[in-house]
Design an enzyme around this catalytic site. Structure first.
Site, short mmCIF file in Angstrom:
data_model
loop_
_atom_site.label_atom_id
_atom_site.label_comp_id
_atom_site.label_asym_id
_atom_site.label_seq_id
_atom_site.Cartn_x
_atom_site.Cartn_y
_atom_site.Cartn_z
N ASP A 1 0.87 -1.17 0.00
CA ASP A 1 0.00 0.00 0.00
C ASP A 1 0.91 1.22 0.00
O ASP A 1 2.11 1.11 0.29
CB ASP A 1 -0.92 0.01 1.23
CG ASP A 1 -2.19 0.82 0.99
OD1 ASP A 1 -3.27 0.24 0.83
OD2 ASP A 1 -2.08 2.07 0.95
N TYR B 1 -14.28 8.04 -11.95
CA TYR B 1 -14.04 6.68 -11.45
C TYR B 1 -14.67 5.66 -12.40
O TYR B 1 -14.03 4.69 -12.81
CB TYR B 1 -14.64 6.57 -10.05
CG TYR B 1 -14.63 5.18 -9.45
CD1 TYR B 1 -13.45 4.52 -9.21
CD2 TYR B 1 -15.83 4.56 -9.07
CE1 TYR B 1 -13.44 3.26 -8.63
CE2 TYR B 1 -15.83 3.31 -8.48
CZ TYR B 1 -14.63 2.66 -8.26
OH TYR B 1 -14.63 1.42 -7.68
N ARG C 1 0.80 3.56 2.05
CA ARG C 1 1.16 3.86 3.44
C ARG C 1 1.37 2.55 4.21
O ARG C 1 0.79 1.53 3.87
CB ARG C 1 0.06 4.65 4.13
CG ARG C 1 0.23 6.16 3.96
CD ARG C 1 -0.89 6.92 4.62
NE ARG C 1 -2.13 6.80 3.84
CZ ARG C 1 -2.39 7.52 2.76
NH1 ARG C 1 -1.54 8.41 2.33
NH2 ARG C 1 -3.51 7.36 2.09
N1 SER Z 1 -18.31 1.63 -3.56
C1 SER Z 1 -17.86 2.31 -4.75
C2 SER Z 1 -18.12 3.76 -4.66
O1 SER Z 1 -19.08 4.11 -4.02
C3 SER Z 1 -18.55 1.74 -5.95
O2 SER Z 1 -17.65 0.97 -6.63
O3 SER Z 1 -17.42 4.52 -5.27
#
Ligand code: SER
Length: 319
Positions: free
Chosen positions: A36, A141, A38
């Protein structure tokens, strides 16, 4: 055959903490190198500090430890990614392309890549979202996970690298804290309830999202990774479902055991992200190909969460 040596990135994260333990139980403590960015608070076996964006450092560990499998869990999740989109994109993609390329060049046998329900956007069916729904996400994301899934598929078909992946729903567990996600409320709510505190929820009462209890998430991951390669028809990432619920429903489930628990709603920017995601997922490909079946529903999860957290906070709850 030589035994496997496994490297986990993001091993201190919400899933990494628990998955590393499960891998150590299955393969042997000394065969699982946790990494990781950290230091771990209390390492339970071999640990190295690693920024997975540093390809040379990753490759050095892979060679020194004669690694044969990589679980690449390091990533910036949905809500945190929106605060700094280019940084999140860069981190998620650089680290993943490092893992893929280093795996190919060093003869890694299997690679695990977590994808997410965040790959779906408002154009996908909201209920029982199918495996092959259109993927036009609204978060950076989600964009990084769509791209990442496609890179997984590309490395599998072009180079024969055995990459396997699951589209996790929100994951709920008592062992670790989530960080930077839109589904994090579903973990925080249990901590507040057990501590006897009201909970202010950052999503609205009736926002349904797909969720999965941690033991199911870990079992799904291990089962997928153990499945015979010829059974796997999906090389982007498998839809995976456990349960679906709203904040009001999880609050009601908690109130069965803690009737005084109170929830308030104060939706913030994360509401928009949640509104762009599915409410439930069709995981029939995972069920068909490698026999996936979740074990926990909402009430079974609530009882288990309350039992463990009551122990953690030294409270007694009649379950
Ligand atoms: N748990 C994640 C998020 O809320 C979904 O992949 O970003």
């Amino acid at each position: 055959m030589n035994p496997d040596n496994i490297l986990v990135t993001g091993a201190n994260g919400q899933i990494g903490t628990v998955l590393t333990e499960a891998l150590r139980a299955a393969y042997g403590t000394d065969r699982v190198l946790a990494t990781d960015i950290r230091m771990a608070q209390a390492p339970t076996g071999p640990f190295a500090i690693l920024d997975a964006c540093d390809g040379a450092a990753l490759e050095a560990l892979v060679r020194r430890w004669r690694i044969t499998q990589i679980y690449h869990l390091a990533a910036i999740l949905s809500a945190r990614g929106e605060e700094n989109p280019l940084w999140a994109w860069n981190l998620n993609m650089t680290s993943w392309l490092n893992v893929l390329n280093i795996s190919r060049e060093n003869g890694i046998a299997k690679v695990y890549y977590p994808s997410s329900i965040a790959v779906f956007g408002p154009d996908a069916a909201k209920e029982k979202t199918p495996q092959n729904a259109v993927l036009i996400p609204t978060t950076v994301y989600g964009i990084s996970k769509v791209a990442g899934e496609n890179w997984a598929n590309y490395y599998y078909h072009k180079y024969g690298l055995d990459v396997r992946s699951l589209r996790y729903p929100g994951i709920i567990g008592y062992q670790s804290e989530p960080g930077g996600g839109t589904t994090d409320y579903a973990v925080h709510i249990y901590h507040h309830a057990v501590k006897g505190e009201p909970y202010e929820c950052f999503l609205s009462a009736h926002t349904a999202l797909p969720m999965l209890y941690m033991p199911d998430a870990i079992r799904a991951t291990l089962e997928l990774m153990e499945a015979p390669a010829q059974r796997l028809s999906v090389r982007t990432s498998y839809n995976l479902a456990g349960m679906s619920f709203t904040p009001a429903e999880v609050a009601a489930s908690i109130q069965k055991y803690l009737p005084d628990f109170q929830i308030y709603y104060q939706p913030d920017a994360r509401q928009q992200i949640a509104d762009s995601w599915p409410a439930s997922i069709d995981d029939s490909c995972a069920r068909r190909d490698w026999g996936w079946k979740p074990a926990y529903d909402l009430d079974a999860m609530t009882r288990d969460m309350l039992r463990h957290l009551a122990e953690h906070y030294g409270r007694s709850i009649a379950l």
